[in-house]
Design a protein around this motif. Structure first.
Motif, mmCIF file in Angstrom:
data_model
loop_
_atom_site.group_PDB
_atom_site.id
_atom_site.type_symbol
_atom_site.label_atom_id
_atom_site.label_comp_id
_atom_site.label_asym_id
_atom_site.label_seq_id
_atom_site.Cartn_x
_atom_site.Cartn_y
_atom_site.Cartn_z
ATOM 1 N N SER A 276 52.849 -25.785 45.215
ATOM 2 C CA SER A 276 52.201 -26.746 46.111
ATOM 3 C C SER A 276 50.701 -26.476 46.241
ATOM 4 O O SER A 276 49.894 -27.410 46.237
ATOM 5 N N ALA A 277 50.330 -25.213 46.371
ATOM 6 C CA ALA A 277 48.918 -24.874 46.519
ATOM 7 C C ALA A 277 48.132 -25.221 45.256
ATOM 8 O O ALA A 277 47.005 -25.734 45.332
ATOM 9 N N ALA A 278 48.707 -24.956 44.090
ATOM 10 C CA ALA A 278 48.035 -25.281 42.835
ATOM 11 C C ALA A 278 47.883 -26.796 42.681
ATOM 12 O O ALA A 278 46.836 -27.289 42.219
ATOM 13 N N GLN A 279 48.911 -27.547 43.056
ATOM 14 C CA GLN A 279 48.819 -29.006 42.986
ATOM 15 C C GLN A 279 47.698 -29.524 43.890
ATOM 16 O O GLN A 279 46.923 -30.402 43.493
ATOM 17 N N TYR A 280 47.623 -28.980 45.091
ATOM 18 C CA TYR A 280 46.591 -29.425 46.038
ATOM 19 C C TYR A 280 45.189 -29.148 45.494
ATOM 20 O O TYR A 280 44.331 -30.038 45.462
ATOM 21 N N ASP A 281 44.953 -27.932 45.066
ATOM 22 C CA ASP A 281 43.627 -27.599 44.539
ATOM 23 C C ASP A 281 43.290 -28.420 43.299
ATOM 24 O O ASP A 281 42.131 -28.830 43.096
ATOM 25 N N ALA A 282 44.280 -28.662 42.456
ATOM 26 C CA ALA A 282 44.041 -29.452 41.251
ATOM 27 C C ALA A 282 43.623 -30.875 41.613
ATOM 28 O O ALA A 282 42.717 -31.451 40.987
ATOM 29 N N LEU A 283 44.255 -31.437 42.636
ATOM 30 C CA LEU A 283 43.906 -32.795 43.031
ATOM 31 C C LEU A 283 42.536 -32.863 43.705
ATOM 32 O O LEU A 283 41.762 -33.792 43.458
ATOM 33 N N VAL A 284 42.241 -31.898 44.573
ATOM 34 C CA VAL A 284 40.916 -31.878 45.202
ATOM 35 C C VAL A 284 39.828 -31.804 44.127
ATOM 36 O O VAL A 284 38.811 -32.510 44.182
ATOM 37 N N THR A 285 40.046 -30.954 43.136
ATOM 38 C CA THR A 285 39.084 -30.824 42.033
ATOM 39 C C THR A 285 39.018 -32.110 41.216
ATOM 40 O O THR A 285 37.930 -32.556 40.803
ATOM 41 N N ALA A 286 40.174 -32.736 40.991
ATOM 42 C CA ALA A 286 40.196 -33.987 40.231
ATOM 43 C C ALA A 286 39.405 -35.070 40.943
ATOM 44 O O ALA A 286 38.708 -35.878 40.299
ATOM 45 N N TYR A 287 39.480 -35.106 42.263
ATOM 46 C CA TYR A 287 38.738 -36.116 43.011
ATOM 47 C C TYR A 287 37.230 -35.948 42.824
ATOM 48 O O TYR A 287 36.484 -36.936 42.842
ATOM 49 N N HIS A 288 36.780 -34.723 42.644
ATOM 50 C CA HIS A 288 35.354 -34.506 42.360
ATOM 51 C C HIS A 288 34.957 -35.257 41.096
ATOM 52 O O HIS A 288 33.920 -35.961 41.071
ATOM 53 N N PHE A 289 35.778 -35.122 40.055
ATOM 54 C CA PHE A 289 35.449 -35.769 38.789
ATOM 55 C C PHE A 289 35.742 -37.261 38.834
ATOM 56 O O PHE A 289 35.058 -38.057 38.163
ATOM 57 N N LYS A 290 36.736 -37.689 39.585
ATOM 58 C CA LYS A 290 36.983 -39.117 39.759
ATOM 59 C C LYS A 290 35.743 -39.806 40.338
ATOM 60 O O LYS A 290 35.308 -40.854 39.858
ATOM 61 N N ASN A 291 35.217 -39.205 41.384
ATOM 62 C CA ASN A 291 34.035 -39.792 42.011
ATOM 63 C C ASN A 291 32.794 -39.678 41.125
ATOM 64 O O ASN A 291 31.896 -40.535 41.165
ATOM 65 N N LEU A 292 32.755 -38.625 40.316
ATOM 66 C CA LEU A 292 31.620 -38.443 39.420
ATOM 67 C C LEU A 292 31.589 -39.526 38.340
ATOM 68 O O LEU A 292 30.532 -40.125 38.064
ATOM 69 N N TYR A 293 32.749 -39.799 37.726
ATOM 70 C CA TYR A 293 32.783 -40.736 36.594
ATOM 71 C C TYR A 293 33.136 -42.165 37.013
ATOM 72 O O TYR A 293 32.799 -43.114 36.309
#
Length: 515
Positions: A156-173
């Motif tokens: 669960s913790a890895a999934q959460y961090d992965a999604l938070v990080t993904a949102y950084h790149f979602k907003n970037l691109y």
């Protein structure tokens, strides 16, 4: 003859597992399609657990929408959608409820599959599962409650961090989803305004696969097959191109590397202890004037993970584990001890149908997804009513499961610090309504898990009132009804579990996600 009984035991466990898996499927089959009421576009500002620096991860810029590669990806979606088979439609129906939910279900299934205590050797000793040889008997892992709590937390913790990080790149691109870009692409799931690069489903799958390969190495083929199926679903549904999926999986894998590194050094690998350490536990109990715990199995089984209390927690440090350790249980033979023992004996001899039903509902023994998994199932049922985004699903399950893991650490620290006997050892007339767990009495594991879970779930879902506290009390009392625990084990366990849950609440109040 021994081989015959071994065979019968294995058949029983697999029948129990099949029943458990059927229950998991039935619980989730009617979940609604994921349609977030809030896409949580600002999730890149939420506080991660380990992945604190997005710049540490590599996500290449996406192909231009005019490039041959992107056009080919769009055409792949259209090709799928032009002739979907019934099997492919079933895949879409399965995964459309949400990636985090489905991977949580898959994890619960794996825990139940591996929650089988090893059978004894011919010489009366017991073998231990080995992560370096997971296919040898006994299969790795034995996903008992502490192991399961840790597994739920890491995934669960890895999934959460992965999604938070993904949102950084979602907003970037800021790339729009295929079904929003090309009118020829059908939206076979509810449309979302969330940028699609990298794919949120793929990043969850990438993180989940890496964590599950570490935790359940004998099931890699099954785990990877589920990830492949999920990627196919996103293409068929018109939600992602293959390039978006590849980028997401690679990012999820990078984030998971942080958690696998932590898991390899969190001391869980040494939790079995040594025979000399087991004897020292007996000596410590005797020095307090108490009667030390003994395995009631024949031959006697070594204690379950006596050093799990030394594992590195998520929500606080190891000094806090000691600070949260409650005072001692009632000494064997004392007036308070005899009162508690008499109560357990009374329930053992006069259990009602309603009490027996509570015992069975909360048993969570061999072949099940364990007490932490039970609370995950309860949480999933409730979260599904809230129309959460994937990242909020992940955040809330991470809070729950970090609390469950840390509750397990605190509980096991207490159990083996005091190492006291269970009621059926103190008085053989006490008959358990379920199997007797192979570890000391004080404090109750069910009570610790339930106290922690009810605290964080009540915070996350305050409109449920006392629902989760009531469930926690029922779970706790079921252990007295079942002849497994004294009242003090359960009452103190709830208190300690609640204290652990408060740490999860403090994190939730400061992680930037709101309630």
């Amino acid at each position: 003859m021994k081989r015959f009984y071994t065979f019968i035991f294995v058949i029983f466990c697999y029948l129990l597992l099949a029943s458990c898996n059927k229950d998991i499927i039935q619980r989730t089959s009617l979940y609604p399609t994921l349609a977030p009421s809030n896409i949580d576009l600002n999730a890149d500002t939420w506080k991660p657990i380990l992945a604190t620096n997005p710049a540490a991860f590599t996500v290449a810029a996406p192909d231009a929408v005019t490039s041959p590669a992107y056009i080919a990806d769009i055409n792949e979606i259209k090709a799928y959608q032009s002739h979907l088979t019934s099997a492919q439609k079933t895949i879409i129906e399965y995964w459309c409820v949400g990636s985090v939910l489905r991977w949580n279900e898959i994890l619960r299934t794996l825990v139940a599959k591996h929650n089988l205590p090893p059978y004894q050797n011919t010489d009366g000793t017991y073998p231990f599962p080995s992560s370096t040889n997971p296919f040898a008997y006994p299969l790795f892992p034995f996903s008992n409650p502490p192991y399961a709590a840790r597994a739920y937390a890491y995934v669960s913790a890895a999934q959460y961090d992965a999604l938070v990080t993904a949102y950084h790149f979602k907003n970037l691109y800021n790339r729009t989803a295929p079904y929003n870009f090309d009118s020829g692409v059908q939206a076979l799931i509810p449309k979302s305004a969330l940028p699609s690069y990298p794919s949120e489903d793929a990043v969850v799958a990438g993180a989940s696969v890496e964590m599950l390969k570490l935790l359940f190495p004998g099931d890699i083929d099954f785990i990877e097959q589920k990830a492949t199926e999920e990627m196919q679903y996103r293409i068929m549904a018109g939600a992602n191109t293959r390039g978006e999926l590849v980028a997401g999986q690679l990012l999820g894998t990078q984030v998971a590397d942080l958690f696998t590194a932590r898991a390899r050094t969190d001391r869980a690998g040494k939790a079995i202890g040594t025979p000399a350490q087991w004897v020292a536990l007996q000596t410590n109990a005797t020095s307090r004037g108490d009667v030390y715990w003994k395995s009631l199995e024949s031959p006697a089984r070594p204690p379950m993970l006596p050093l799990f209390g030394k594992v590195l927690p998520f929500l606080f440090d190891t000094l806090t584990v000691v600070a949260l350790r409650p005072g001692p249980p009632n000494l064997a033979g004392s007036a308070a001890f005899n009162t508690d023992l008499a109560e357990v004996l009374s329930y053992s001899k006069n259990i009602t149908r309603d009490q027996q039903a509570q015992v069975e509902f909360w048993a969570d023994g061999v072949g099940t997804y364990t007490p932490p998994g039970h609370w995950n199932a309860i949480a999933a049922d409730e979260f599904a009513k809230q129309n959460y985004s994937e990242v909020r699903w992940a955040r809330n399950l991470a809070l729950l499961n970090m609390a469950e893991m840390d509750a397990a650490i605190c509980c096991w620290d207490t159990k083996y610090f005091y190492f006291n006997e269970r009621p059926s050892q103190a008085n053989p007339e006490v008959k358990s309504a379920t199997g007797v767990p192979n570890f000391p009495a004080y404090t109750s594991g069910h009570s610790n898990f339930s106290g922690a879970a009810s605290a964080i779930l009540t915070y996350l879902l305050p409109d449920r009132g006392t629902k989760f506290t009531d469930l926690a009390n029922q779970a706790s009392m079921s252990r007295i009804y079942g002849g497994l625990h004294y009242r003090i084990d359960c009452e103190v366990g709830l208190v300690t579990g609640n204290k652990v849950g408060q740490y999860a609440i403090k994190r939730a109040q400061t992680d930037g996600a709101g309630n």
